[in-house]
Structure formats: C-alpha cells, structure tokens
Design a protein around this motif. Structure first.
Motif, PDB file in Angstrom:
ATOM      1  N   TRP A   1       2.203   3.065  -7.517  1.00 29.78           N
ATOM      2  CA  TRP A   1       2.213   1.882  -8.394  1.00 29.78           C
ATOM      3  C   TRP A   1       1.718   0.652  -7.642  1.00 29.78           C
ATOM      4  O   TRP A   1       0.934  -0.142  -8.170  1.00 29.78           O
ATOM      5  N   LYS A   2       2.153   0.517  -6.399  1.00 26.67           N
ATOM      6  CA  LYS A   2       1.704  -0.629  -5.593  1.00 26.67           C
ATOM      7  C   LYS A   2       0.196  -0.566  -5.384  1.00 26.67           C
ATOM      8  O   LYS A   2      -0.497  -1.579  -5.470  1.00 26.67           O
ATOM      9  N   ARG A   3      -0.332   0.619  -5.087  1.00 20.64           N
ATOM     10  CA  ARG A   3      -1.773   0.753  -4.877  1.00 20.64           C
ATOM     11  C   ARG A   3      -2.558   0.399  -6.151  1.00 20.64           C
ATOM     12  O   ARG A   3      -3.628  -0.192  -6.084  1.00 20.64           O
ATOM     13  N   LEU A   4      -1.988   0.770  -7.289  1.00 17.64           N
ATOM     14  CA  LEU A   4      -2.670   0.556  -8.564  1.00 17.64           C
ATOM     15  C   LEU A   4      -2.527  -0.871  -9.077  1.00 17.64           C
ATOM     16  O   LEU A   4      -3.510  -1.478  -9.512  1.00 17.64           O
ATOM     17  N   ARG A   5      -1.313  -1.402  -8.997  1.00 21.52           N
ATOM     18  CA  ARG A   5      -1.031  -2.691  -9.640  1.00 21.52           C
ATOM     19  C   ARG A   5      -0.755  -3.835  -8.672  1.00 21.52           C
ATOM     20  O   ARG A   5      -0.745  -4.992  -9.071  1.00 21.52           O
TER      21      ARG A   5
END
Length: 197
Positions: A167-171
């Motif tokens: 999620w961190k990588r994406l958002r």
C-alpha cells in the motif's frame, strides 16, 4: 572520529530514551562478515514502551558505496529507534533484524530518510506479521557533531505488514498513516492487526 561519534550517540540516546530512575539499557552486539559491529540498545520506559535503538549505523556518513573516494566526515548519518508497547517476550530475533536494517547503508548504499520503506521480506521477530518498517522522524532530536561532520538523525522504525508495504509503494506513506488513523491502530502494539486497504 568514529568511536567519538558512537560515544556521543550512546550518551544522546541514553539522555533521551532512559527513564531517570530506570535501569541502564541492555545491549546486544550483532556482527556481519566484513562490517563493523552494530549494537542494539534496549531501553525500558515507565510508559510500558520498550525502545530498541541501533548504535553503529552513524559510525560513517551514508553515501554511494561504489564511490571511489568517500568523505569520512560529510554526509548524512542516522540511527533507528523501534518502540513497542508491552514487548517483553514477544520480540525474539528483533535485535538481528534491526542490525540488518542499520547495516543497509554500508552494504547497499541506502540513505535512510523519512518515509523510506525498508523491507526484510521475513518477520521482524519470531512470529511477527511485520516484514518491513516505515521510517519516520523520531522524537529523539538530531545530535550535532563537531564540524565538518553532519548531524546524526534518528528515525522511528514503524513495523508494517507486507500488505501495508505494498500500500505504501502504491499510495505513499501519508495514505498508509491515514489508514492507521481511520482504523484506530496503535502502531506501537506488537500484536496489532494490519490496516484494511
């Protein structure tokens, strides 16, 4: 200068993380082939927090390990602080994991910064659902060093799950923090669940 830096960092950590009436921090040393030891200090606080702090990452400035000439003084320096609530008996292996993360600048040329994601790909401690950490600015203030050295910065290493890392990588880091806030998650709870994405 390297030993002087570590002596100053140890005193700084003790001044900022030790309970005035509490015991001295426990210490464990982890050594990797070809690297100087990384020490992990364990501080017990009256607020039921256990804080693990690295000592050794700041020995040298962080930078490109392939550079032909490394400046022994200038460049960012950092140490990691992991804070967990009610952590006694739940964190077997955390010392080695923190040492691996603290060794990344020397091994892979990683420069530790706020919002950086450091992924081990394996549990941070035995049985943990967390396989990575998100770095955040710590409440431990920067430690100024004599010129021309840059100050030592301290980063909180917040344990996160593989899904949270994705999620961190994406958002981005802010979106992950918002998910924690919305779910009322205590990021210092070693038994917490993952944020629902």
């Amino acid at each position: 200068m390297t030993e002087a830096v570590l002596t100053a960092v140890r005193a700084h950590l003790a001044a900022n993380l030790s309970d005035a009436t509490g015991p001295a921090p426990e210490s464990a040393s982890v050594t990797f082939l070809g690297l100087e030891p990384i020490e992990i200090l364990r501080f017990h606080a009256h607020d039921d927090l256990t804080r693990f702090a690295t000592l050794g990452c700041s020995r040298h400035p962080m930078g490109d390990p392939t550079a032909t000439i490394a400046d022994p003084n200038r460049g960012p320096r950092a140490e990691l602080v992991l804070s967990l609530r009610r952590a006694d008996g739940l964190t077997a292996g955390v010392h080695r994991s923190l040492a691996v993360l603290a060794a990344l600048p020397a091994v892979e040329g990683v420069v530790l910064t706020a919002d950086a994601l450091l992924d081990l790909g394996e549990p941070l401690w035995e049985g943990a659902p967390f396989t990575a950490v998100l770095l955040e600015s710590s409440d431990v203030p920067d430690l100024e060093l004599p010129e021309p050295a840059d100050p030592v910065r301290f980063f909180d290493a917040v344990p996160i799950t593989a899904n949270e890392a994705a999620w961190k990588r994406l958002r981005g880091a802010d979106a992950l923090r918002e998910a924690w806030t919305e779910a009322g998650i205590d990021i210092r709870d070693p038994e917490r669940g993952a944020a629902r994405m």
